[in-house]
Scaffold this motif. Sequence first.
Motif, PDB file in Angstrom:
ATOM      1  N   PRO A  16      63.547  35.039  32.642  1.00  0.00           N
ATOM      2  CA  PRO A  16      62.483  34.515  33.513  1.00  0.00           C
ATOM      3  C   PRO A  16      61.188  35.511  33.491  1.00  0.00           C
ATOM      4  O   PRO A  16      61.313  36.635  33.560  1.00  0.00           O
ATOM      5  N   SER A  17      60.069  34.805  33.029  1.00  0.00           N
ATOM      6  CA  SER A  17      58.822  35.608  32.927  1.00  0.00           C
ATOM      7  C   SER A  17      57.824  35.409  34.028  1.00  0.00           C
ATOM      8  O   SER A  17      56.868  35.990  33.907  1.00  0.00           O
ATOM      9  N   TYR A  18      57.966  34.383  34.715  1.00  0.00           N
ATOM     10  CA  TYR A  18      57.077  33.869  35.815  1.00  0.00           C
ATOM     11  C   TYR A  18      56.687  35.268  36.716  1.00  0.00           C
ATOM     12  O   TYR A  18      57.609  35.652  37.567  1.00  0.00           O
ATOM     13  N   CYS A  19      55.517  35.534  36.910  1.00  0.00           N
ATOM     14  CA  CYS A  19      54.996  36.791  37.879  1.00  0.00           C
ATOM     15  C   CYS A  19      53.532  36.885  38.014  1.00  0.00           C
ATOM     16  O   CYS A  19      52.741  36.305  36.849  1.00  0.00           O
ATOM     17  N   ALA A  20      53.019  37.177  38.859  1.00  0.00           N
ATOM     18  CA  ALA A  20      51.648  37.411  38.973  1.00  0.00           C
ATOM     19  C   ALA A  20      51.201  38.741  38.474  1.00  0.00           C
ATOM     20  O   ALA A  20      51.994  39.625  38.739  1.00  0.00           O
ATOM     21  N   VAL A  21      49.993  38.657  37.912  1.00  0.00           N
ATOM     22  CA  VAL A  21      49.540  39.862  37.042  1.00  0.00           C
ATOM     23  C   VAL A  21      48.264  40.335  37.217  1.00  0.00           C
ATOM     24  O   VAL A  21      47.412  39.095  37.143  1.00  0.00           O
ATOM     25  N   ALA A  22      47.743  41.275  37.798  1.00  0.00           N
ATOM     26  CA  ALA A  22      46.434  41.965  37.540  1.00  0.00           C
ATOM     27  C   ALA A  22      46.324  42.962  36.682  1.00  0.00           C
ATOM     28  O   ALA A  22      46.927  43.752  36.614  1.00  0.00           O
ATOM     29  N   LEU A  23      44.991  42.815  35.779  1.00  0.00           N
ATOM     30  CA  LEU A  23      44.940  43.815  34.814  1.00  0.00           C
ATOM     31  C   LEU A  23      43.511  44.197  35.024  1.00  0.00           C
ATOM     32  O   LEU A  23      42.558  43.987  35.579  1.00  0.00           O
ATOM     33  N   ALA A  24      43.415  45.856  34.578  1.00  0.00           N
ATOM     34  CA  ALA A  24      42.136  46.352  34.556  1.00  0.00           C
ATOM     35  C   ALA A  24      41.746  47.203  33.213  1.00  0.00           C
ATOM     36  O   ALA A  24      43.037  47.762  32.882  1.00  0.00           O
ATOM     37  N   GLY A  25      40.544  47.000  32.842  1.00  0.00           N
ATOM     38  CA  GLY A  25      40.494  47.678  31.606  1.00  0.00           C
ATOM     39  C   GLY A  25      39.150  48.087  31.069  1.00  0.00           C
ATOM     40  O   GLY A  25      38.254  47.069  31.447  1.00  0.00           O
ATOM     41  N   LEU A  26      38.923  48.554  29.844  1.00  0.00           N
ATOM     42  CA  LEU A  26      37.684  48.544  29.280  1.00  0.00           C
ATOM     43  C   LEU A  26      37.548  47.337  28.124  1.00  0.00           C
ATOM     44  O   LEU A  26      38.748  47.149  27.638  1.00  0.00           O
ATOM     45  N   GLY A  27      36.326  46.671  27.979  1.00  0.00           N
ATOM     46  CA  GLY A  27      36.125  45.763  26.886  1.00  0.00           C
ATOM     47  C   GLY A  27      36.569  44.428  27.281  1.00  0.00           C
ATOM     48  O   GLY A  27      36.403  44.124  28.575  1.00  0.00           O
TER      49      GLY A  27
END
Length: 415
Positions: A152-163
């Motif tokens: 199972p792959s369902y999950c909440a994700v927050a991302l941070a990065g350049l570009g």
Amino acid sequence: MTEPIDGAALLNEVEAFHRRFNAFPSHAAYVATVLWDAHTHLLDCFDSTPRLAFLSPEPGSGKTRALEVSSTLVPRPMHAVNASPAALFRAVADETGRPVILFDEIDTVFGAKAKDANEDLRGLLNAGHRRSGVSYRCVADGQGNQSVVPFPSYCAVALAGLGTLPDTILARSIVIRMRRRARTERVEPYRARIHEKEGNELRDQLAQWSEQVSEKVDGAWPEMPEGITDRPADVWEPLLAVADAAGGQWPERARAACVELVTAVDEDDRASLGVKLLTDLRDHVFPGEAAVSTVEILHLLNAMEDAPWGDLDGRPLTARGLSRMLGEYVNGKGKRIRSRTIRIGGQPTKGYHVEDLADAWARYCPAPPGPGLQESVTPVTTPLTPMLTSDDEVTVEGGCNRNGAVAPAPATTAP
């Protein structure tokens, strides 16, 4: 019996907590982040979960701090700067302890230097957007046997990065364009040993409130703002459902933020490279032309300052690259778009014809920027009418125009 929690007041407190430490670029960014924090406590009520992406052109823009503050407000935060895809697959597959992934420095994972080295992680982030998403992997049993196991792959994700992010992830994201704080902008210094506890207290209240409103939120179909459809609607639906459950001013604020942030995402960020090519051909190369030579197409595209064509991995777009990209699309007859022989001033040369591109323009490209432009590119029976001698050759009578394409032959008047 637990006393009901005022959802609107609680979200106001969460927003105030973010404002103490985060200098976001707009009010809409605070609204979206607060609603995203809250929706992580109600994940099983939704069919999908949006990725929250803090992106900036330069370091020192507050992206990491945004993740740090959110980590105090969401259930089971998992900081994944150096996490391997295998570790993430295992962690997310544990539905009883499913984490909220907070992925900092995502540019090191999907940036130019990484090339295609992290396709497993990209697949996990894409599949995990949907509640039904699974990732299949071969697992050994310790005796040399392997079997295919769905994770199972369902999950909440927050991302941070350049570009920026890969197109497939960007399309599933609420994008916050971070920037460095101006000298006039003041935020409170964040100290984890002091402020993490304050955030956790709000997190516990969000968890308690989510239990109280879960039946109301589960299966809800929030009304979308006018013009928000397709993927943006899919992305924002969980956050609007949370806002409606909270009440107060949050339903109105959420919809205003939705429109503002969706509109702010530049079409160039949402479109694939192929769609960008089609759009630039329509808007900047073919207006008023029936056919344009490959040489002239490359000259015009590579000279565009605000387009990627002059620098694709360090090299300008070539005739072979143009042919490969356009060959992914078909014309109105269901055949792959390809160059044809065009006779300019009696001399044969390779080029592309408007009637081969018109169907792809109509299906993939955003609306032209103005009615005048739309009128100039949509007709395929222009005054520059060619005589088709075969599927591969176009002969056009007349001289050369500004693109080196073809101008109409002089009109004749009957005596």
